[in-house]
Design an enzyme around this catalytic site. Structure first.
Site, PDB file in Angstrom:
ATOM      1  N   TRP A  76       0.817  -1.217   0.000  1.00 50.33           N
ATOM      2  CA  TRP A  76       0.000   0.000   0.000  1.00 50.33           C
ATOM      3  C   TRP A  76       0.850   1.267   0.000  1.00 50.33           C
ATOM      4  CZ3 TRP A  76      -5.085   1.715   0.080  1.00 50.33           C
ATOM      5  CH2 TRP A  76      -5.300   3.005   0.576  1.00 50.33           C
ATOM      6  N   MET A  77       0.530   2.185  -0.922  1.00 49.72           N
ATOM      7  CA  MET A  77       1.146   3.516  -0.883  1.00 49.72           C
ATOM      8  C   MET A  77       0.041   4.561  -0.893  1.00 49.72           C
ATOM      9  SD  MET A  77       3.680   5.405  -3.613  1.00 49.72           S
ATOM     10  CE  MET A  77       2.570   5.188  -4.995  1.00 49.72           C
ATOM     11  N   ASN A  78       0.209   5.629  -0.090  1.00 45.45           N
ATOM     12  CA  ASN A  78      -0.689   6.768  -0.246  1.00 45.45           C
ATOM     13  C   ASN A  78       0.096   8.062  -0.459  1.00 45.45           C
ATOM     14  OD1 ASN A  78      -0.738   5.802   2.683  1.00 45.45           O
ATOM     15  ND2 ASN A  78      -1.739   7.747   3.021  1.00 45.45           N
ATOM     16  N   ASP A  79       0.011   9.022   0.412  1.00 45.37           N
ATOM     17  CA  ASP A  79       0.456  10.385   0.107  1.00 45.37           C
ATOM     18  C   ASP A  79       1.929  10.502  -0.313  1.00 45.37           C
ATOM     19  OD1 ASP A  79      -1.859  10.364   1.609  1.00 45.37           O
ATOM     20  OD2 ASP A  79      -1.073  11.617   3.219  1.00 45.37           O
ATOM     21  N   GLN A  95       4.004   7.706   1.856  1.00 44.09           N
ATOM     22  CA  GLN A  95       3.334   6.952   2.916  1.00 44.09           C
ATOM     23  C   GLN A  95       3.208   5.510   2.443  1.00 44.09           C
ATOM     24  OE1 GLN A  95       1.377   8.691   6.036  1.00 44.09           O
ATOM     25  NE2 GLN A  95       3.495   9.228   5.597  1.00 44.09           N
ATOM     26  N   TRP A 138       3.272   9.695   9.764  1.00 42.47           N
ATOM     27  CA  TRP A 138       2.330  10.240   8.785  1.00 42.47           C
ATOM     28  C   TRP A 138       2.936  11.401   7.998  1.00 42.47           C
ATOM     29  CZ3 TRP A 138      -3.207  10.015  11.407  1.00 42.47           C
ATOM     30  CH2 TRP A 138      -3.581   8.656  11.486  1.00 42.47           C
ATOM     31  N   ASP A 203       0.042  16.823   9.280  1.00 40.76           N
ATOM     32  CA  ASP A 203       0.556  17.103   7.933  1.00 40.76           C
ATOM     33  C   ASP A 203       1.219  18.477   7.800  1.00 40.76           C
ATOM     34  OD1 ASP A 203      -0.703  14.661   7.535  1.00 40.76           O
ATOM     35  OD2 ASP A 203      -2.492  15.562   6.644  1.00 40.76           O
ATOM     36  N   ASP A 292     -10.794  15.751   4.023  1.00 40.77           N
ATOM     37  CA  ASP A 292     -11.037  14.402   4.536  1.00 40.77           C
ATOM     38  C   ASP A 292     -12.495  13.987   4.286  1.00 40.77           C
ATOM     39  OD1 ASP A 292     -10.241  12.098   5.789  1.00 40.77           O
ATOM     40  OD2 ASP A 292     -10.670  12.820   7.808  1.00 40.77           O
TER      41      ASP A 292
HETATM   42  N1  DQQ Z   1      -2.651  10.355   5.070  1.00 37.46           N
HETATM   43  C1  DQQ Z   1      -1.724  10.395   6.155  1.00 37.46           C
HETATM   44  C2  DQQ Z   1      -2.148  11.529   7.020  1.00 37.46           C
HETATM   45  C3  DQQ Z   1      -2.910  12.377   6.077  1.00 37.46           C
HETATM   46  C4  DQQ Z   1      -3.640  11.384   5.236  1.00 37.46           C
HETATM   47  C5  DQQ Z   1      -1.725   9.054   6.845  1.00 37.46           C
HETATM   48  C6  DQQ Z   1      -4.098  11.928   3.915  1.00 37.46           C
HETATM   49  O1  DQQ Z   1      -1.035  12.209   7.560  1.00 37.46           O
HETATM   50  O2  DQQ Z   1      -3.771  13.263   6.744  1.00 37.46           O
HETATM   51  O3  DQQ Z   1      -1.256   8.059   5.952  1.00 37.46           O
HETATM   52  O4  DQQ Z   1      -4.274  10.910   2.979  1.00 37.46           O
END
Ligand code: DQQ
Length: 600
Positions: A76-79, A95, A138, A203, A292
């Site tokens: 998994w990858m996010n930000d 992330q 995060w 963030d 969000d």
């Molecule tokens: N993803 C991070 C948070 C952020 C959110 C956690 C946004 O720091 O608010 O993985 O996708």
């Protein structure tokens, strides 16, 4: 270059109209974490919390792995976090959950590149090993201090799920790859100010400094009844060690939690970027936040008011959170950086999957980064930015084909016979239809706009449009992703132009549960615009669309089953009642990125 014409088959249209849209929006970030946590608790997903857990890219997931977008080898990858250029390398942190293709045990991972196209993975940068980040390392950013050394500011989600801001420094700033980082012994550097929610405080932005010599950074938060007021909290520091809460830079009463704020200067004129502390008459500022509540990135352009250290949008009707989006598709938690080498401001954004959590686990991976985009102010409006893929991506182009002057009658589809595949870069220019004022469109459309894209897909006949491209399409058109223009008419505004991406027929797979929402928004046209232009970056399971030189952008995720390899075709289509003319199509196949190993 040969084209082959078809009349859109009536049966096909019928099918288009009847098709059931499985519209099950899979949220990113936090809500996806809750969904994943529930599935783990119910024993539907097993997670091996073990650093040596093998990456398992299943047969299900392999066709959808991209050829030239950045994605990790699995899981998994996010930000995107802290993108920078340093000592000859572009750095991208992100992330990452190293144990499963679901959000959860998130830490910072790192990759480096000479061109933001070919990457070397460097593995974990910051792990969950302190009380203040045991439940998640995060998102955050990188700031260059006076000596040119980069410093990370990030959010730690603590053992008791409180959010803190923390600092990390390179163990060896002379290492161009910045392989090792050390968390500050005095962490955390910022705690939730009184009156705010300790689990809604995250963030940190890149910091900037004004003529008073004081550093500033923003942290996303919310407050008020139900947490509905989204805000960016301004912190100050003179030494980058002790940070004190000052006040709210800006807020919006209806937007909920602001994740991943980004606040950066843009030139009033010209495409060049600016370093983060730039202020003055030649500068405006962009304030972007990731909502969000709906998982979209919203921004506005405005003035940074130095006397009060606050921000005011130029047009309050399109203030941050209620007006413009960077991208009208799957695009979230984005972040820009100033590329000192080329003087560009460059934007990365997370492109989440449109498959379900269970599908992601079965695929073995989830999440991409968009192709980095150059951003600059649209000087014609001053209230919006323009975005365009970095020119480096053009190095992957080969086998160019050009098609000129194709007239498409009402209901006609024309296949571009020499273009096929799942890795393409396509630019198309349509002549702007001579829209008759006062003409009655087949159906009077709602006054409200962009939702027309999701109410009416490519199959719904208008007068001028829908017309555009079908990509990742089988010969029988049973699978296709349609990207198109559509002129809509409202009594209030007259004719306006939409650009949409319709995923409703993007896959015939019954193995995957896909969110097939149709996305889109308006695109501005000016008197002196000669053409209606689209550029599409097609890469297996992602289609990034740039309309009118980047005035409106849409990123879609699609999972074709049969439109693979040579069976993935490209068509021009016109499903309006008026003819349209394609002035030019230029298309290239795109090479795949190579994984590199930089020696230092
Ligand atoms: N993803 C991070 C948070 C952020 C959110 C956690 C946004 O720091 O608010 O993985 O996708």
């Amino acid at each position: 270059m040969e084209i082959r014409r078809y009349k859109i088959p009536v049966a096909g249209l019928f099918l288009l109209c009847l098709i059931t849209v499985v519209s099950r929006v899979q949220a990113g970030g936090y809500s996806a974490s809750l969904e994943a946590a529930r599935l783990v608790a119910e024993g539907k997903i097993t997670v091996e919390n073990n650093v040596s857990a093998p990456i398992n890219n299943s047969r299900l997931g392999i066709p959808y792995r991209t050829g030239y977008h950045f994605q990790p080898k699995g899981y998994w990858m996010n930000d995107p976090n802290g993108p920078v250029y340093y000592k000859g390398y572009y750095h991208l942190f992100y992330q990452y959950n190293p144990f499963a293709a679901i959000p959860g045990t998130i830490e910072w991972h790192h990759a480096v590149s000479k061109d933001m196209i070919h990457w070397q993975y460097l593995g974990a940068t910051l792990r969950r090993d302190q009380w203040y980040d045991a439940n998640g390392v995060w998102s955050g950013s990188i700031t260059f201090l006076d000596d040119g050394v980069p410093v990370i500011l990030y959010t730690g989600n603590s053992v008791d799920n409180k959010q803190y801001q923390a600092r990390a420094d390179p163990a060896d700033p002379s290492d161009p790859l910045l392989r090792n980082w050390i968390k500050a012994s005095y962490n955390p550097i910022a705690e939730t100010p009184p009156g705010y929610n300790t689990s809604q405080f995250r963030d940190p932005t890149e910091a900037w400094r004004l003529s008073d010599g004081v550093w500033r950074m923003l942290v996303g938060a919310n407050y008020g009844d139900g947490g509905l007021i989204g805000t960016a909290l301004l912190f100050k520091s003179t030494d980058f060690v002790t940070w004190n809460y000052s006040h709210r830079l800006h807020e919006n009463p209806t937007t909920g939690m602001w994740e991943c704020p980004d606040f950066f200067p843009v030139r009033v004129k010209g495409k060049k970027g600016l370093e983060p502390s730039a202020v003055g008459p030649h500068v405006l500022h962009v304030l972007k936040v990731s909502l969000d509540l709906n998982k979209h990135d919203y921004y506005s352009v405005g003035k940074y008011l130095l006397e009060t250290d606050t921000y005011a949008p130029l047009n309050p009707a399109i203030d941050t959170g209620i007006g413009l989006r960077y991208d009208y598709g799957k695009y979230y938690a984005s972040k820009t950086f100033f590329d000192h080498k080329t003087q560009r401001r460059i934007l990365y954004g997370w492109t989440n999957e449109s498959t379900s959590t269970m599908d992601d686990v079965a695929k073995g991976w989830a999440g991409l980064q968009s192709i980095p985009r150059v951003v600059w102010l649209d000087k014609r409006t001053s209230t919006n930015i323009l975005q365009w893929p970095i020119k480096e991506v053009q190095k992957l182009r080969h086998g160019k084909i050009t098609v000129k002057n194709v007239n498409l009658k009402a209901g006609e589809v024309a296949r571009l016979m020499d273009v096929s595949g799942v890795q393409l870069d396509i630019e198309v220019a349509f002549k702007i239809p001579d829209v008759k004022q006062g003409a009655t469109p087949p159906e009077l459309l709602a006054e409200s706009g962009p939702s027309v894209c999701s109410q009416k897909g490519a199959s719904v006949k208008g007068m001028y449009g829908p017309f555009g491209l079908l990509v990742l399409a089988t010969d029988d058109l049973k699978e296709q992703t349609a990207v198109y223009f559509y002129f809509v008419y409202s009594k209030k505004d007259g004719w306006k132009t939409l650009v949409c991406s319709d995923q409703s027929r993007s896959t015939v797979s019954t193995n995957l549960m896909v969110d097939k929402t149709t996305y889109g928004s308006y695109v501005r046209l000016y008197e002196d615009d000669k053409f209606l232009k689209l550029r599409l970056l097609v890469d297996h399971s992602v289609v990034e669309t740039f309309a009118q030189g980047g005035r409106t952008v849409i990123t879609s995720r699609v999972y074709p089953q049969d439109a693979q390899g040579k069976n993935a075709h490209v068509f021009l289509f016109n499903n309006g009642t008026e003819p349209v003319t394609v002035d030019t199509v230029e298309a290239w196949n795109m090479g795949a990125v190579k994984f590199v190993d930089y020696k230092h």
